[in-house]
Scaffold this motif. Structure first.
Motif, PDB file in Angstrom:
ATOM      1  N   TRP A  77       0.814  -1.212   0.000  1.00  0.00           N
ATOM      2  CA  TRP A  77       0.000   0.000   0.000  1.00  0.00           C
ATOM      3  C   TRP A  77       0.852   1.269   0.000  1.00  0.00           C
ATOM      4  N   VAL A  78       1.856   1.319   0.871  1.00  0.00           N
ATOM      5  CA  VAL A  78       2.688   2.524   0.950  1.00  0.00           C
ATOM      6  C   VAL A  78       3.454   2.762  -0.353  1.00  0.00           C
ATOM      7  N   PRO A  79       4.087   1.740  -0.976  1.00  0.00           N
ATOM      8  CA  PRO A  79       4.732   1.991  -2.276  1.00  0.00           C
ATOM      9  C   PRO A  79       3.749   2.396  -3.371  1.00  0.00           C
ATOM     10  N   LEU A  80       2.574   1.768  -3.395  1.00  0.00           N
ATOM     11  CA  LEU A  80       1.594   2.151  -4.406  1.00  0.00           C
ATOM     12  C   LEU A  80       1.119   3.586  -4.205  1.00  0.00           C
ATOM     13  N   ALA A  81       0.893   3.982  -2.952  1.00  0.00           N
ATOM     14  CA  ALA A  81       0.490   5.368  -2.694  1.00  0.00           C
ATOM     15  C   ALA A  81       1.597   6.342  -3.097  1.00  0.00           C
ATOM     16  N   TRP A  82       2.876   5.983  -2.798  1.00  0.00           N
ATOM     17  CA  TRP A  82       3.987   6.860  -3.179  1.00  0.00           C
ATOM     18  C   TRP A  82       4.092   6.974  -4.697  1.00  0.00           C
ATOM     19  N   VAL A  83       3.944   5.849  -5.391  1.00  0.00           N
ATOM     20  CA  VAL A  83       4.003   5.873  -6.857  1.00  0.00           C
ATOM     21  C   VAL A  83       2.864   6.705  -7.434  1.00  0.00           C
ATOM     22  N   ALA A  84       1.629   6.520  -6.905  1.00  0.00           N
ATOM     23  CA  ALA A  84       0.499   7.290  -7.406  1.00  0.00           C
ATOM     24  C   ALA A  84       0.681   8.775  -7.149  1.00  0.00           C
ATOM     25  N   ARG A  85       1.269   9.118  -5.993  1.00  0.00           N
ATOM     26  CA  ARG A  85       1.419  10.535  -5.655  1.00  0.00           C
ATOM     27  C   ARG A  85       2.558  11.187  -6.433  1.00  0.00           C
ATOM     28  N   HIS A  86       3.730  10.512  -6.514  1.00  0.00           N
ATOM     29  CA  HIS A  86       4.907  11.158  -7.071  1.00  0.00           C
ATOM     30  C   HIS A  86       5.125  10.867  -8.548  1.00  0.00           C
ATOM     31  N   LEU A  87       4.622   9.742  -9.047  1.00  0.00           N
ATOM     32  CA  LEU A  87       4.890   9.371 -10.433  1.00  0.00           C
ATOM     33  C   LEU A  87       3.676   9.501 -11.347  1.00  0.00           C
ATOM     34  N   VAL A  88       2.489   9.691 -10.775  1.00  0.00           N
ATOM     35  CA  VAL A  88       1.284   9.805 -11.596  1.00  0.00           C
ATOM     36  C   VAL A  88       0.632  11.165 -11.412  1.00  0.00           C
ATOM     37  N   ARG A  89       0.261  11.499 -10.160  1.00  0.00           N
ATOM     38  CA  ARG A  89      -0.501  12.727  -9.950  1.00  0.00           C
ATOM     39  C   ARG A  89       0.339  13.967 -10.194  1.00  0.00           C
ATOM     40  N   ARG A  90       1.546  14.031  -9.647  1.00  0.00           N
ATOM     41  CA  ARG A  90       2.383  15.215  -9.827  1.00  0.00           C
ATOM     42  C   ARG A  90       2.828  15.413 -11.273  1.00  0.00           C
ATOM     43  N   PRO A  91       3.279  14.351 -11.997  1.00  0.00           N
ATOM     44  CA  PRO A  91       3.596  14.577 -13.419  1.00  0.00           C
ATOM     45  C   PRO A  91       2.391  15.015 -14.244  1.00  0.00           C
ATOM     46  N   LEU A  92       1.219  14.414 -13.982  1.00  0.00           N
ATOM     47  CA  LEU A  92       0.025  14.827 -14.717  1.00  0.00           C
ATOM     48  C   LEU A  92      -0.344  16.273 -14.396  1.00  0.00           C
ATOM     49  N   SER A  93      -0.244  16.628 -13.117  1.00  0.00           N
ATOM     50  CA  SER A  93      -0.527  18.026 -12.757  1.00  0.00           C
ATOM     51  C   SER A  93       0.453  18.973 -13.444  1.00  0.00           C
ATOM     52  N   TRP A  94       1.750  18.594 -13.477  1.00  0.00           N
ATOM     53  CA  TRP A  94       2.745  19.438 -14.154  1.00  0.00           C
ATOM     54  C   TRP A  94       2.457  19.554 -15.642  1.00  0.00           C
ATOM     55  N   VAL A  95       2.092  18.437 -16.289  1.00  0.00           N
ATOM     56  CA  VAL A  95       1.789  18.472 -17.718  1.00  0.00           C
ATOM     57  C   VAL A  95       0.577  19.346 -17.985  1.00  0.00           C
ATOM     58  N   LEU A  96      -0.473  19.197 -17.164  1.00  0.00           N
ATOM     59  CA  LEU A  96      -1.669  20.015 -17.359  1.00  0.00           C
ATOM     60  C   LEU A  96      -1.372  21.496 -17.119  1.00  0.00           C
ATOM     61  N   ARG A  97      -0.597  21.771 -16.075  1.00  0.00           N
ATOM     62  CA  ARG A  97      -0.335  23.166 -15.725  1.00  0.00           C
ATOM     63  C   ARG A  97       0.658  23.808 -16.682  1.00  0.00           C
ATOM     64  N   THR A  98       1.636  23.041 -17.160  1.00  0.00           N
ATOM     65  CA  THR A  98       2.725  23.628 -17.951  1.00  0.00           C
ATOM     66  C   THR A  98       2.468  23.555 -19.454  1.00  0.00           C
ATOM     67  N   LEU A  99       1.815  22.503 -19.914  1.00  0.00           N
ATOM     68  CA  LEU A  99       1.674  22.302 -21.364  1.00  0.00           C
ATOM     69  C   LEU A  99       0.221  22.452 -21.840  1.00  0.00           C
TER      70      LEU A  99
END
Length: 229
Positions: free
Chosen positions: A75-97
């Motif tokens: 659970w903890v690795p999946l939550a870390w992956v979802a937070r740092h590798l999915v949500r933040r990159p998607l937010s950056w792509v939406l906000r920046t591009l």
């Protein structure tokens, strides 16, 4: 008879019956009760000294470690992956591009509409407006003329059909019905009556006077020659 005579006490059971009942109770009921008590005691002992300690040990040494491992290793690795590798990159792509590109597209489309499409429509309207309006009016007049012609043709066809029905089909139908009623039907009835008067009696006489004797004679001859049983 007195009340003492009517209320006699029941006689006690015989010693043989009582001994037989005690024997059945000792042989059947007592072993079953002993087996039941032993089973109940064994169940209590197993629950107290085996099942309860085994359940506590299983919960303490198996289930809790498995839950801890599932939480910290899955659970903890999946939550870390979802937070740092999915949500933040998607937010950056939406906000920046995506957001700047969308804004740029909206601004470009708005500029094209205001500075190109609207002036072009105005220019076309100024240059070809009278011609387009005249063409539209001509098409509308042509459609109205076509509709009027079709309506007039439909009404004329209806009147012609009604006139044909009234002047030709109806008299012809009446004439045919009169002819059928006064010529064909009487002729048919006359022919049927003539058939009944002439052909039917002749056929009956021929059958009764000629054909039936011939059939009987033929059958008798065949039986005499042993050609028919």
């Amino acid at each position: 008879m007195t009340g003492r005579d009517t209320a006699r006490p029941e006689p006690p059971p015989s010693p043989l019956v009582a001994a037989f009942a005690r024997g059945i109770a000792l042989v059947v009921v007592l072993p079953v009760r002993l087996v039941w008590e032993l089973l109940v005691a064994a169940g209590r002992w197993l629950r107290r000294w085996l099942l309860s300690p085994l359940g506590r040990a299983l919960r303490a040494w198996v289930l809790r470690p498995l839950a801890w491992l599932a939480y910290h290793l899955v659970w903890v690795p999946l939550a870390w992956v979802a937070r740092h590798l999915v949500r933040r990159p998607l937010s950056w792509v939406l906000r920046t591009l995506v957001r700047p590109v969308a804004r740029l597209v909206v601004v470009a489309v708005d500029w094209l509409i205001r500075h190109l499409l609207v002036p072009l429509v105005d220019l076309v309207g100024r240059l070809f407006g009278p011609a387009l309006r005249a063409l539209g009016r001509g098409l509308w007049w042509l459609l109205r003329l076509l509709w009027t012609a079709l309506t007039a043709a439909w009404r004329l066809a209806g009147r012609i059909l009604r006139a044909l029905h009234r002047l030709l089909l109806r008299p012809v139908g009446r004439a045919l019905r009169w002819a059928w009623r006064h010529t064909v039907a009487p002729l048919g009835r006359a022919l049927r009556a003539a058939w009944r008067v002439t052909v039917t009696p002749a056929a009956r006489w021929l059958n009764a006077s000629v054909l039936a004797p011939v059939r009987e004679a033929t059958r008798a001859l065949l039986r005499a020659l042993n050609l028919r049983p």
